[in-house]
Motif scaffolding. Structure first.
Motif, PDB file in Angstrom:
ATOM      1  N   VAL A 183      18.034 -10.524   6.575  1.00  0.00           N
ATOM      2  CA  VAL A 183      18.413 -11.928   6.588  1.00  0.00           C
ATOM      3  C   VAL A 183      17.153 -12.690   6.949  1.00  0.00           C
ATOM      4  N   ALA A 184      16.797 -13.687   6.140  1.00  0.00           N
ATOM      5  CA  ALA A 184      15.542 -14.407   6.365  1.00  0.00           C
ATOM      6  C   ALA A 184      15.682 -15.865   5.931  1.00  0.00           C
ATOM      7  N   GLY A 213      15.018   2.553  -7.508  1.00  0.00           N
ATOM      8  CA  GLY A 213      15.409   1.624  -6.462  1.00  0.00           C
ATOM      9  C   GLY A 213      16.053   0.387  -7.042  1.00  0.00           C
ATOM     10  N   GLY A 214      16.656  -0.388  -6.177  1.00  0.00           N
ATOM     11  CA  GLY A 214      17.289  -1.622  -6.605  1.00  0.00           C
ATOM     12  C   GLY A 214      17.362  -2.603  -5.458  1.00  0.00           C
ATOM     13  N   ILE A 215      17.556  -3.869  -5.799  1.00  0.00           N
ATOM     14  CA  ILE A 215      17.642  -4.915  -4.789  1.00  0.00           C
ATOM     15  C   ILE A 215      18.656  -5.956  -5.242  1.00  0.00           C
ATOM     16  N   VAL A 216      19.391  -6.482  -4.283  1.00  0.00           N
ATOM     17  CA  VAL A 216      20.315  -7.589  -4.502  1.00  0.00           C
ATOM     18  C   VAL A 216      20.083  -8.559  -3.354  1.00  0.00           C
ATOM     19  N   ASP A 217      19.771  -9.806  -3.663  1.00  0.00           N
ATOM     20  CA  ASP A 217      19.664 -10.813  -2.612  1.00  0.00           C
ATOM     21  C   ASP A 217      20.043 -12.175  -3.167  1.00  0.00           C
ATOM     22  N   GLY A 218      20.251 -13.112  -2.270  1.00  0.00           N
ATOM     23  CA  GLY A 218      20.639 -14.433  -2.730  1.00  0.00           C
ATOM     24  C   GLY A 218      20.787 -15.429  -1.607  1.00  0.00           C
ATOM     25  N   LEU A 278      18.412 -16.493   3.372  1.00  0.00           N
ATOM     26  CA  LEU A 278      18.360 -15.492   2.308  1.00  0.00           C
ATOM     27  C   LEU A 278      18.956 -14.200   2.858  1.00  0.00           C
ATOM     28  N   VAL A 279      19.914 -13.639   2.149  1.00  0.00           N
ATOM     29  CA  VAL A 279      20.571 -12.404   2.553  1.00  0.00           C
ATOM     30  C   VAL A 279      20.323 -11.382   1.450  1.00  0.00           C
ATOM     31  N   GLY A 280      19.911 -10.169   1.837  1.00  0.00           N
ATOM     32  CA  GLY A 280      19.612  -9.183   0.814  1.00  0.00           C
ATOM     33  C   GLY A 280      19.840  -7.760   1.249  1.00  0.00           C
ATOM     34  N   PHE A 281      19.846  -6.881   0.256  1.00  0.00           N
ATOM     35  CA  PHE A 281      20.027  -5.450   0.460  1.00  0.00           C
ATOM     36  C   PHE A 281      19.172  -4.712  -0.559  1.00  0.00           C
TER      37      PHE A 281
END
Length: 97
Positions: free
Chosen positions: A40-41, A78-83, A63-66
């Motif tokens: 979380v940023a 790898g993968g990333i999801v944030d928004g 900003l919240v991401g995983f």
């Protein structure tokens, strides 16, 4: 001038910390690995434009991401999801891999 002194002290502290850290050794790569990361940023977003005055809102959002990384032998993926969450439909979602 004090900022240069603080920067110099920070650089020396970083070098001392790296010099004191133990060295990593591995005979073989692990057959299976998994890395997970959540964060979380604060993020500055000026891409949203107000429809009435036409000027950017220039606001900060959370900003919240995983992110994840998986390796099997010599192969990794790898993968990333944030928004940005948005109550009024002005949120953003990023998906990558």
């Amino acid at each position: 001038m004090k900022s240069f002194q603080h920067l110099g002290v920070a650089v020396l502290a970083a070098f001392a910390l790296l010099a004191a850290a133990p060295r990593a050794h591995a005979d073989e790569a692990p057959a299976l690995g998994l890395s997970l990361d959540g964060y979380v940023a604060p993020a500055y977003d000026d891409s949203v434009t107000a429809t009435t005055p036409g000027a950017p809102k220039r606001q900060s959002r959370g900003l919240v991401g995983f992110a994840t990384l998986v390796n099997v032998g010599d192969f990794a993926a790898g993968g990333i999801v944030d928004g940005f969450p948005g109550i009024f439909g002005d949120g953003r979602l990023t998906v990558g891999g």
